[in-house]
Motif scaffolding. Structure first.
Motif, PDB file in Angstrom:
ATOM      1  N   ASP A   1       0.804  -1.220   0.000  1.00  0.00           N
ATOM      2  CA  ASP A   1       0.000   0.000   0.000  1.00  0.00           C
ATOM      3  C   ASP A   1       0.837   1.271   0.000  1.00  0.00           C
ATOM      4  O   ASP A   1       0.321   2.369   0.223  1.00  0.00           O
ATOM      5  CB  ASP A   1      -0.948   0.011   1.199  1.00  0.00           C
ATOM      6  N   GLY A   2       2.119   1.147  -0.243  1.00  0.00           N
ATOM      7  CA  GLY A   2       3.018   2.284  -0.214  1.00  0.00           C
ATOM      8  C   GLY A   2       3.844   2.346   1.049  1.00  0.00           C
ATOM      9  O   GLY A   2       4.859   3.041   1.106  1.00  0.00           O
ATOM     10  N   LEU A   3       3.446   1.579   2.065  1.00  0.00           N
ATOM     11  CA  LEU A   3       4.169   1.550   3.335  1.00  0.00           C
ATOM     12  C   LEU A   3       4.632   0.139   3.690  1.00  0.00           C
ATOM     13  O   LEU A   3       5.772  -0.065   4.097  1.00  0.00           O
ATOM     14  CB  LEU A   3       3.280   2.108   4.456  1.00  0.00           C
ATOM     15  N   LYS A   4       3.741  -0.825   3.540  1.00  0.00           N
ATOM     16  CA  LYS A   4       4.081  -2.188   3.903  1.00  0.00           C
ATOM     17  C   LYS A   4       3.349  -3.164   2.992  1.00  0.00           C
ATOM     18  O   LYS A   4       2.357  -2.812   2.333  1.00  0.00           O
ATOM     19  CB  LYS A   4       3.718  -2.464   5.363  1.00  0.00           C
ATOM     20  N   ALA A   5       3.854  -4.399   2.986  1.00  0.00           N
ATOM     21  CA  ALA A   5       3.255  -5.466   2.174  1.00  0.00           C
ATOM     22  C   ALA A   5       2.616  -6.487   3.091  1.00  0.00           C
ATOM     23  O   ALA A   5       3.193  -6.883   4.110  1.00  0.00           O
ATOM     24  CB  ALA A   5       4.311  -6.130   1.302  1.00  0.00           C
ATOM     25  N   GLN A   6       1.418  -6.915   2.724  1.00  0.00           N
ATOM     26  CA  GLN A   6       0.695  -7.912   3.505  1.00  0.00           C
ATOM     27  C   GLN A   6       0.183  -9.006   2.581  1.00  0.00           C
ATOM     28  O   GLN A   6      -0.169  -8.752   1.420  1.00  0.00           O
ATOM     29  CB  GLN A   6      -0.475  -7.267   4.249  1.00  0.00           C
ATOM     30  N   ALA A   7       0.103 -10.221   3.134  1.00  0.00           N
ATOM     31  CA  ALA A   7      -0.426 -11.348   2.371  1.00  0.00           C
ATOM     32  C   ALA A   7      -1.903 -11.124   2.076  1.00  0.00           C
ATOM     33  O   ALA A   7      -2.663 -10.698   2.950  1.00  0.00           O
ATOM     34  CB  ALA A   7      -0.231 -12.645   3.144  1.00  0.00           C
ATOM     35  N   VAL A   8      -2.305 -11.407   0.857  1.00  0.00           N
ATOM     36  CA  VAL A   8      -3.713 -11.270   0.478  1.00  0.00           C
ATOM     37  C   VAL A   8      -4.513 -12.467   0.952  1.00  0.00           C
ATOM     38  O   VAL A   8      -5.603 -12.323   1.517  1.00  0.00           O
ATOM     39  CB  VAL A   8      -3.836 -11.101  -1.056  1.00  0.00           C
ATOM     40  N   ALA A   9      -3.972 -13.665   0.726  1.00  0.00           N
ATOM     41  CA  ALA A   9      -4.654 -14.898   1.155  1.00  0.00           C
ATOM     42  C   ALA A   9      -3.628 -16.022   1.157  1.00  0.00           C
ATOM     43  O   ALA A   9      -3.225 -16.486   0.087  1.00  0.00           O
ATOM     44  CB  ALA A   9      -5.813 -15.238   0.233  1.00  0.00           C
ATOM     45  N   PRO A  10      -3.179 -16.464   2.337  1.00  0.00           N
ATOM     46  CA  PRO A  10      -2.215 -17.568   2.391  1.00  0.00           C
ATOM     47  C   PRO A  10      -2.795 -18.841   1.772  1.00  0.00           C
ATOM     48  O   PRO A  10      -3.909 -19.245   2.096  1.00  0.00           O
ATOM     49  CB  PRO A  10      -1.963 -17.751   3.892  1.00  0.00           C
ATOM     50  N   ILE A  11      -2.035 -19.446   0.855  1.00  0.00           N
ATOM     51  CA  ILE A  11      -2.454 -20.670   0.170  1.00  0.00           C
ATOM     52  C   ILE A  11      -1.271 -21.620   0.150  1.00  0.00           C
ATOM     53  O   ILE A  11      -0.149 -21.212  -0.168  1.00  0.00           O
ATOM     54  CB  ILE A  11      -2.921 -20.369  -1.276  1.00  0.00           C
ATOM     55  N   ALA A  12      -1.487 -22.880   0.491  1.00  0.00           N
ATOM     56  CA  ALA A  12      -0.435 -23.898   0.447  1.00  0.00           C
ATOM     57  C   ALA A  12      -0.298 -24.416  -0.981  1.00  0.00           C
ATOM     58  O   ALA A  12      -0.582 -25.576  -1.291  1.00  0.00           O
ATOM     59  CB  ALA A  12      -0.740 -25.025   1.407  1.00  0.00           C
ATOM     60  N   GLY A  13       0.110 -23.539  -1.863  1.00  0.00           N
ATOM     61  CA  GLY A  13       0.279 -23.848  -3.272  1.00  0.00           C
ATOM     62  C   GLY A  13       1.026 -22.707  -3.931  1.00  0.00           C
ATOM     63  O   GLY A  13       1.249 -21.646  -3.327  1.00  0.00           O
TER      64      GLY A  13
END
Length: 609
Positions: free
Chosen positions: A233-245
């Motif tokens: 978002d311009g400041l930090k990165a976050q996982a959208v949806a953890p997927i085991a793939g």
């Protein structure tokens, strides 16, 4: 089985004609575009366009083989906008204007990842000195500007109003080992200002940046051990949806798009789990919803418009096809736009695979896809061809392969092995082959073969191993030791990892350095079984001289291999104009080994009488 009880054999010609390949699917303002590679037309590649109400037709200039040579494996070979098509070709970037049917060479060099920006074309240009991000304006004689330079590698120039994102990795890394995503302020016609690294680096592969409709930058990173989707978002990165793939493909080529944005705020993603792909939709709250489709293999080229995603999909009974999938309703609606089929094979019976898991050293499992002989009974027993995929970071895929069906229709079982190092099982599995190449991969293929022999599926003395490129190296090493294999076929094979590190294109030098250290070069004196060597004389990835030298050394030792050198053919034999000759030679090779073994057995029985 068809009426009459006999399974028709798939001919070499039919297997090649049906092996049309679709790639680089993308949308433009006037339709949907993709590449078609047609082996029966000399292996040439054309750009096709589909429009609603008009259907499909070729739009690239006749006689131009559309292909990017950037990073040896290419990618991002064309871009289209406002009645103009830009294509990477043998000498550089060509512009084709349909309104006046004119073709112009507008920039010299090796280009890839062609991307339409605001009034300009962005691309990656490679030389032996390194990479450049290039901008070409949409004028009669577009001036070319350099936006960024690197002694390593660049990719994925992606623009948003006032911004530019791209990827970068060093000459000491492969993009699946360590790759970075960067952003900078940028306006068309201007320069890059204040670049910032968003993600990636040592131990992290960050790939496929895209700007979302919310103005955020999305990318795929394997920081969790799997390639998953992240939002910056311009400041930090976050996982959208953890997927085991794996939510991205191993980046051999530029221009991949493993996800896209629907206009209702959802994100559609192609996910690989072992040999199988599936399509999922990620909702605004990170909820993952599977999409029920008739495909088990999806290429990393999703093209989204509105609530529709276009994809290239296939399954064990469906040859690769370009399809539109409408996702607005409760059930997805699929419309097929183009299909890789051949009239002579319509309705042909095919062999469908079963998944086999075999326990190997250290409690690890190896997965294989077993294709029995076409039309065989449940308790089949047959000669077996074990196939080691190329890469070795590639994987075996659940899709209809007419060249495999060629062999199953001739009474063989075909077995594809996802040996250690394959993609689809996470970063740790992918990296575990480093320093063990020619050892762990051979052990995995041999373990599958031994299992099939023990289970009574394979016929003793009639188990063969076949591989292309890195898989060719695996196949050759498999017959330098006692084991289950009666013979090997090595196509476009790497022979000596140390020498390969000096001759391979610069993109793959880091790969050669990390893989080597296991079994070492293939030594002619160590080869214990008959070998067929198939190689293109124009192979720029694994030079033909190494194969010629191996063949000469084996001949001098009295164990001459069968050799098929294909003039003017590059690294991809299976999609070349000589694919049929290669298939025929491989079948003859196996039958010759089986016949010689039968003659030896008969002679032994005669002496014992």
């Amino acid at each position: 089985m068809r009426p009459g009880g006999r399974i028709p054999e798939v001919s070499v010609e039919d297997a090649v004609r049906a092996s049309v390949s679709y790639d680089e699917l993308r949308t433009a303002d006037d339709g949907l575009y993709w590449l078609e590679t047609r082996p029966d037309a000399g292996g040439g590649t054309a750009v096709a366009r589909w429009r609603s109400g008009e259907g499909k037709r070729d739009v690239s200039p006749k006689g131009l083989d559309v292909a990017s040579g950037v990073h040896a494996y290419g990618g991002g070979s064309f871009a289209a906008a406002k009645g103009t098509l830009w294509c990477a070709g043998p000498d550089g970037v060509y512009r084709s204007r349909r309104r006046d049917d004119q073709l112009d060479l507008i920039a010299y060099g090796s280009f890839g990842d062609l991307t339409v920006g605001d009034g300009e074309l962005l691309a990656v240009r490679e030389s032996e000195r390194g990479d450049e991000l290039i901008a070409l304006t949409f004028t009669a004689a577009p001036p070319m500007r350099t936006l960024a330079v690197s002694p390593g590698f660049l990719g994925a120039p992606r623009t948003a109003p006032g911004w530019l994102a791209w990827t970068a990795w060093s000459e000491r890394d492969m993009p699946w080992d360590a790759c970075e995503v960067w952003v900078a302020r940028y306006s068309p016609g201007g320069v890059i200002e204040n670049p910032v690294k968003v993600a990636g680096g040592a131990g992290e592969s960050a790939v496929e940046p895209q700007w979302g409709p919310d103005g955020a930058l999305y990318f795929v990173s394997d920081r969790s051990g799997w390639w998953n989707l992240y939002r910056w978002d311009g400041l930090k990165a976050q996982a959208v949806a953890p997927i085991a793939g794996e939510c991205a493909a191993e980046p051999w080529e530029l221009g991949y798009a493993s996800y896209g944005f629907l206009d209702d705020g959802q994100i559609v993603v192609a996910v690989q789990e072992g040999p199988r792909h599936r399509l999922v939709v990620i909702g605004p709250e990170g909820i993952v919803r599977p999409v029920d489709l008739p495909y088990t293999s999806i290429k990393p080229y999703l093209a989204v418009r509105g609530t529709t995603v276009a994809l290239i999909g296939s399954s064990p009974t469906v040859a690769p096809q370009v399809a539109l999938v409408e996702l607005a309703g409760a059930d997805p609606q699929v419309e097929v736009l183009a299909r890789s089929e051949h009239a002579a094979l319509d309705g042909a019976q095919v062999s469908t695979p079963t998944e086999l898991r075999v326990r190997v050293a250290r409690g690890r499992e190896v997965l294989a896809l077993v294709y029995p002989p076409t039309g065989s009974a449940a308790d089949w027993q047959a000669p077996v061809i074990v196939r080691a995929h190329p890469g070795p970071t590639a994987s075996c895929l659940l899709r209809l392969d007419w060249q495999a069906q060629f062999f199953t229709s001739h009474g063989f079982a075909v077995v594809d092995v996802d040996y250690l190092g394959s993609t689809g099982y996470g970063r740790a599995f992918r990296e575990s082959l480093y320093g063990r190449w020619g050892l762990a991969d051979v052990d995995d293929c041999a373990a599958v073969a031994v299992h099939l022999l023990t289970a009574g599926r394979a016929v003793a003395g009639q188990v063969f191993i076949r591989g292309a490129s890195a898989g060719g190296y695996t196949a050759l090493h498999a017959v330098t030791q006692d084991g289950p294999f009666a013979a090997a076929t090595a196509v476009s094979a790497i022979v000596d990892p140390y020498r390969w590190a000096q001759t391979v294109p610069r993109f793959q030098r880091a790969h050669a350095m990390r893989l080597r250290g296991g079994a070492g070069p293939v030594r002619a004196a160590a080869v214990q079984r008959p070998v067929l060597l198939i190689h293109g004389t124009a192979d720029g990835v694994a030079v033909v001289e190494d194969v010629r030298e191996l063949a000469d050394e084996m001949t001098s030792l009295g164990m001459a291999p069968a050799v098929l050198l294909l003039p003017d053919v590059g690294h991809y034999v299976a999609s070349s104009r000589r694919a049929g000759a290669a298939l025929e030679a491989e079948l003859v090779h196996y039958r010759s080994v089986m016949a010689n073994a039968a003659n030896d057995q008969q002679a032994l029985h005669s002496r014992q009488r």
